[in-house]
Design an enzyme around this catalytic site. Structure first.
Site, PDB file in Angstrom:
ATOM      1  N   SER A   1       3.162  -2.012  10.255  1.00 60.42           N
ATOM      2  CA  SER A   1       4.370  -2.222  10.663  1.00 60.42           C
ATOM      3  C   SER A   1       5.031  -3.644  10.418  1.00 60.42           C
ATOM      4  O   SER A   1       5.908  -4.186  11.016  1.00 60.42           O
ATOM      5  CB  SER A   1       4.977  -1.751  11.952  1.00 60.42           C
TER       6      SER A   1
ATOM      7  N   GLY B   1       2.648  -1.061   4.130  1.00 59.38           N
ATOM      8  CA  GLY B   1       2.745   0.438   4.020  1.00 59.38           C
ATOM      9  C   GLY B   1       4.306   0.837   3.698  1.00 59.38           C
ATOM     10  O   GLY B   1       4.812   0.472   2.636  1.00 59.38           O
ATOM     11  N   GLY B   2       5.100   1.193   4.846  1.00 63.48           N
ATOM     12  CA  GLY B   2       6.369   1.971   4.757  1.00 63.48           C
ATOM     13  C   GLY B   2       7.210   0.903   3.954  1.00 63.48           C
ATOM     14  O   GLY B   2       8.123   1.262   3.101  1.00 63.48           O
TER      15      GLY B   2
ATOM     16  N   HIS C   1      -9.555   1.975   4.255  1.00 65.62           N
ATOM     17  CA  HIS C   1      -8.221   1.885   5.129  1.00 65.62           C
ATOM     18  C   HIS C   1      -8.583   2.792   6.325  1.00 65.62           C
ATOM     19  O   HIS C   1      -9.184   3.710   6.024  1.00 65.62           O
ATOM     20  CB  HIS C   1      -7.230   2.257   4.360  1.00 65.62           C
TER      21      HIS C   1
ATOM     22  N   GLY D   1       2.350   2.273  10.722  1.00 66.92           N
ATOM     23  CA  GLY D   1       3.278   3.419  10.580  1.00 66.92           C
ATOM     24  C   GLY D   1       3.959   3.903  11.845  1.00 66.92           C
ATOM     25  O   GLY D   1       4.725   4.488  11.947  1.00 66.92           O
TER      26      GLY D   1
ATOM     27  N   GLU E   1      -5.902  -4.604  10.297  1.00 67.37           N
ATOM     28  CA  GLU E   1      -4.836  -3.729  10.639  1.00 67.37           C
ATOM     29  C   GLU E   1      -4.972  -2.914  11.851  1.00 67.37           C
ATOM     30  O   GLU E   1      -6.009  -1.853  11.819  1.00 67.37           O
ATOM     31  CB  GLU E   1      -4.530  -2.659   9.594  1.00 67.37           C
TER      32      GLU E   1
ATOM     33  N   ASN F   1       0.931  -1.062  -0.025  1.00 68.28           N
ATOM     34  CA  ASN F   1      -0.029   0.034   0.171  1.00 68.28           C
ATOM     35  C   ASN F   1       0.954   1.262  -0.046  1.00 68.28           C
ATOM     36  O   ASN F   1       1.481   1.612   0.923  1.00 68.28           O
ATOM     37  CB  ASN F   1      -0.884  -0.053   1.295  1.00 68.28           C
ATOM     38  N   TRP F   2       1.076   1.702  -1.224  1.00 73.41           N
ATOM     39  CA  TRP F   2       2.143   2.814  -1.239  1.00 73.41           C
ATOM     40  C   TRP F   2       1.479   4.264  -0.513  1.00 73.41           C
ATOM     41  O   TRP F   2       2.236   5.364  -0.329  1.00 73.41           O
ATOM     42  CB  TRP F   2       2.402   3.059  -2.951  1.00 73.41           C
TER      43      TRP F   2
HETATM   44  P1  PGA Z   1       2.784   0.310   7.616  1.00 76.54           P
HETATM   45  O1  PGA Z   1       1.305   0.608   6.959  1.00 76.54           O
HETATM   46  O2  PGA Z   1       3.061  -1.156   7.063  1.00 76.54           O
HETATM   47  O3  PGA Z   1       3.541   1.360   7.196  1.00 76.54           O
HETATM   48  O4  PGA Z   1       2.451   0.111   9.062  1.00 76.54           O
HETATM   49  C1  PGA Z   1       0.309  -0.569   6.814  1.00 76.54           C
HETATM   50  C2  PGA Z   1      -0.805  -0.032   6.056  1.00 76.54           C
HETATM   51  O5  PGA Z   1      -1.358   1.036   6.564  1.00 76.54           O
HETATM   52  O6  PGA Z   1      -1.636  -0.529   5.352  1.00 76.54           O
END
Ligand code: PGA
Length: 248
Positions: free
Chosen positions: A210, A231-232, A94, A170, A164, A9-10
Site C-alpha cells: 500500500s 502494486g495498486g 512474492h 492491497g 512486504e 508490480n502490475w
Molecule cells: P500494493 O501491492 O501496493 O497493492 O499493496 C504491493 C505488492 O504486492 O507488491
C-alpha cells in the site's frame, strides 16, 4: 550511496493493449526522474512493453521466472525466454506466489539462482503475515525467508530485496515509516551478520505494501528504505509517477 529503485508490480492486470496505453501515459511523467524506474508486467505484456518503453528511462521486469533452463514445466517461463525479450528485472517469491501457488523458500532460492545465472536482476520478496506479526514472529519469519531464500548467494550486486508485510499488501494499510524502517534495518543487520558489511551497505531494500503518493515521501525519507515495490498504485500513471517523483 544506494540508488533508490521504484518498481511497479502490475500483478495480473493489463492486457497488452492496455499496457501500451499505460506506458505511453507514464513516459512523460518519469522522463526526469532520479530513482531507477522499473515496471514488472505480466508475461503476455513483455514484448509490447519492451517496444513501448523505448527511448524512456523505464526498465522492464517480469513477475516470476522458472527454476529450470527448459523442459517439461507446463506454464513456466524460463530466464532465457525473458532475456531474449530484453527483460532486466524479475520479481521472485512474492507473497501471492507463496500464498496461492505453493512457492516456498526452497523454490525461491532455485528461481533466484536461475535468475542470477542468466544475468537477470532479482527482486526477492519477503514479509510476515498478520498472524505471524501478532505472534511476534516477524524477525524469525524474515530470518528464515532470507537465509533459505538467499542461500548460497555470494554476489549481491544485482539483487534487490523487497520487504512486504503481507497484511499491508492491497489492504490500504501501510506499515508506519518508522516501523518499516526498523524492520528493514533488522534485515540489513541480518545481511551484515551473514554476508558482511560491504554487502549490507550496498544492498538495496525496498518497502512494499500500500505504498502510494500520500506516503511515499515519508517512507523514502527513512534511512534503510531504498525504494518501493508498488502494486495498486502502479496501475495509474499519475499515481505511479508521483511515487517515482517523491522528491518533487
Ligand atoms: P500494493 O501491492 O501496493 O497493492 O499493496 C504491493 C505488492 O504486492 O507488491
Amino acid at each position: 550511496m544506494r540508488k533508490p529503485i521504484i518498481a511497479g508490480n502490475w500483478k495480473m492486470n493489463k492486457t497488452a493493449a492496455e499496457a501500451v496505453a499505460l506506458i505511453n501515459e507514464l513516459k512523460p511523467f518519469v522522463a526526469k526522474s532520479k530513482p531507477e524506474v522499473v515496471i514488472c508486467v505480466p508475461y503476455t505484456d513483455l514484448w509490447v512493453a519492451k517496444e513501448a518503453i523505448k527511448g524512456s528511462k523505464i526498465k522492464l521486469g517480469a513477475e516470476n521466472v522458472a527454476w529450470a533452463d527448459s523442459g517439461a514445466f507446463t506454464g513456466e517461463i524460463s530466464a532465457a525466454m525473458l532475456k531474449e525479450i530484453g527483460v532486466e528485472y524479475v520479481i521472485i517469491g512474492h507473497s501471492e506466489r507463496r500464498q496461492y501457488f505453493g512457492e516456498t523458500d526452497a523454490t525461491v532460492n532455485m528461481r533466484l539462482q536461475q535468475a542470477l545465472k542468466n544475468d537477470l536482476k532479482p527482486i526477492v520478496c519477503v514479509g510476515e503475515t498478520l498472524e505471524e506479526r501478532e505472534k511476534n514472529k516477524t524477525k524469525k519469519v524474515l530470518k528464515k525467508q532470507i537465509l533459505e531464500g538467499l542461500k548460497d548467494v555470494s554476489d549481491f550486486t544485482n539483487i534487490v530485496i523487497a520487504y512486504e508485510p503481507v497484511w499491508a499488501i492491497g489492504t490500504g494499510k501501510t506499515a508506519t515509516a518508522e516501523d518499516a524502517n526498523k524492520t528493514i534495518g533488522f534485515i540489513r543487520s541480518l545481511v551484515k551478520k551473514t554476508w558482511g558489511s560491504e554487502v549490507a551497505k550496498s544492498l538495496r531494500i525496498q518497502y512494499g505494501g500500500s505504498m502510494k503518493p500520500s506516503n511515499a515521501k515519508e517512507l523514502m525519507a527513512m534511512r534503510h528504505i531504498d525504494g518501493g515495490l508498488i502494486g495498486g498504485a502502479a496501475l495509474k500513471a499519475e499515481d505511479f509517477a508521483s511515487i517515482v517523483n517523491y522528491k518533487g
